[in-house]
Design an enzyme around this catalytic site. Structure first.
Site, short mmCIF file in Angstrom:
data_model
loop_
_atom_site.label_atom_id
_atom_site.label_comp_id
_atom_site.label_asym_id
_atom_site.label_seq_id
_atom_site.Cartn_x
_atom_site.Cartn_y
_atom_site.Cartn_z
N PRO A 11 0.80 -1.23 0.00
CG PRO A 11 -0.99 -1.61 1.46
CD PRO A 11 0.31 -2.20 1.00
N GLY A 12 2.01 1.24 0.63
CA GLY A 12 2.84 2.45 0.67
C GLY A 12 4.11 2.35 -0.14
CD GLN A 61 11.57 -13.88 -20.08
OE1 GLN A 61 12.65 -14.21 -20.57
NE2 GLN A 61 10.69 -14.76 -19.64
CD GLU A 62 7.50 -7.61 -14.36
OE1 GLU A 62 6.42 -7.14 -13.94
OE2 GLU A 62 8.44 -7.95 -13.60
CD GLN A 76 -11.07 13.46 -30.67
OE1 GLN A 76 -11.02 13.11 -29.50
NE2 GLN A 76 -11.81 14.48 -31.10
CG LEU A 77 -8.95 9.21 -35.96
CD1 LEU A 77 -7.88 8.37 -36.64
CD2 LEU A 77 -9.28 10.43 -36.80
CG HIS A 78 -13.47 4.41 -33.24
ND1 HIS A 78 -12.12 4.27 -33.45
CD2 HIS A 78 -14.02 3.20 -33.54
CE1 HIS A 78 -11.86 3.03 -33.84
NE2 HIS A 78 -12.99 2.36 -33.91
N GLY A 92 -18.11 9.64 -31.35
CA GLY A 92 -18.92 9.23 -30.21
C GLY A 92 -19.01 7.73 -30.05
CD GLU A 129 6.73 8.97 -14.97
OE1 GLU A 129 6.00 9.63 -15.74
OE2 GLU A 129 6.44 7.81 -14.56
#
Length: 392
Positions: free
Chosen positions: A139-140, A254-255, A349-351, A353, A380
């Site tokens: 969690p931290g 590899q990951e 965007q090209l699709h 709505g 980063e």
């Protein structure tokens, strides 16, 4: 050498042979029957059922790299590339968690486990009896792995684990979990006190927290894991005590390469479905694809994808040859995942709505690619690695 389809043409890829293409066709046929009809249900359920996992094992699609004495095929990394590409082609990518199990988690057992551990766990991982997970994030604590707080204190023949992990892929269904713990809390720097311990389902003191509700990759179950005086046998220590951080670093190449492969093929899939859409969809009486803006956007994406594929295939060849390409893989991870996000954004965007509607595949890709720049080290962090190699 073999010829594989890419953008409607035949191109040579040095690491694929005829046997890979036979395997590709078998896996593709399997997915069309056992996965494609159920993907929407898996997305709704927020997990892929164990019945599918067992079928994968029965057909030889789990850990194909494993030695024959464990039930594997002794397959090379090219098979992993083929499987990743075909999973993306049906629109599920890493959500099925197959690549996570095959190429990220179980290689820890293969490379750092002793013979007893390999004999105990790899056959089940191949057959589908075992689904694996790896628990690093807390969690931290995310990218700063040295700061983990989950502890493992030896008491006789057991390690006593205490702590909490989060964002664990396969966390709900996994019955074998590699857990990063602090075995030496006084180690300076902190990463020198990290070990890897394998926790099996049914371990006293181990329980699962809630299933986490992500914005994307819905078919992959993700959970919190809780350890409260969990008793794990000493023989479940993976490799040497306090060497866990180094093991994790060794396997990150590899990951991150697997993520790059998934991201690049996701961008290709996004481009393909968008090309089909803009040819058919009409506005102002003309196909969307006839407008110069559409043409330029898709031309740019096609070019960047081609460049990315060339770079990535070269990395795959070097990885198979066991070359150290950490810097180049860091480059590919950040650049290609950003490319996938760019493709999803511009193609949605090209699709218009319709792109915002769940019935269109682009909506799912828009959600799913977002996390690729975050996990396995944020982009980063990738840039920091590259900068370090540049001496700055």
């Amino acid at each position: 050498m073999s010829k594989v389809a890419s953008e409607g043409k035949q191109t040579t890829r040095r690491f694929l042979g005829e046997e890979h293409q036979i395997f590709r066709q078998a896996f593709k046929k399997f997915l069309e029957k056992e996965a494609v009809p159920y993907i929407d249900q898996w997305e709704e359920d927020r997990l892929v059922p164990l019945t599918f996992w067992k079928k994968l094992g029965e057909q030889g699609f789990l850990c194909p790299w494993a030695d024959e004495r464990y039930g594997g095929l002794n397959a090379d990394f090219g098979y992993s590339v083929v499987m990743t590409e075909e999973l993306v082609n049906i629109g599920i990518g890493q959500s099925a968690a197959i690549g996570l199990h095959n190429d990220i988690i179980m290689p820890y057992i293969q490379n750092y486990g002793n013979e007893e551990q390999k004999s105990r766990w790899i056959p089940g991982a191949v057959s589908g009896e075992i689904m694996s997970a790896v628990a690093m994030t807390e969690p931290g604590t995310g990218s700063d792995l040295a700061a983990i707080k989950t502890t493992a204190v030896r008491q006789g023949d057991y390690f006593v684990l205490n702590g909490e992990k989060t964002f664990i892929s396969n966390g709900i269904l996994a019955n074998l979990i590699i857990v990063a713990v602090k075995t030496d809390q006084k180690a300076v720097p902190g990463h020198k006190g990290i070990s890897l311990i394998v926790v099996e389902e049914g371990t006293p003191g181990f329980k699962r927290g809630k299933k986490l509700n992500k914005i994307g990759m819905h078919a992959q179950d993700t959970a919190e894991l809780i350890f409260e005086d969990a008793l794990v046998p000493v023989e479940n220590l993976l490799g040497e005590e306090n060497k866990g951080f180094y093991y994790l670093m060794e396997k990150l190449q590899q990951e991150r390469l697997m993520i790059s492969i998934t991201a690049l093929n996701s961008a290709k899939r996004i481009l393909d479905i968008t090309l089909n859409y803009v040819k058919e969809r009409k506005v102002f009486g003309k196909p969307v694809g006839s407008f110069q803006n559409t043409q330029f956007k898709l031309a740019e994406l096609a070019t960047e994808i081609k460049i990315g594929q060339t770079f990535l295939d070269d990395l795959i060849v070097k990885h198979i040859a066991k070359e150290n390409v950490v810097t180049e893989v860091s480059m590919s991870k950040w650049w290609i995942t950003e490319l996938a996000k760019k493709a999803a954004n511009e193609c949605l965007q090209l699709h218009g709505g319709y792109g915002y509607m769940e019935e269109y595949e682009i909506a799912r890709w828009y959600r799913d690619v977002a996390v690729m720049s975050i996990y396995a080290g944020t982009n980063e962090i990738m840039k920091s690695i590259i900068a370090g190699k540049l001496g700055i």
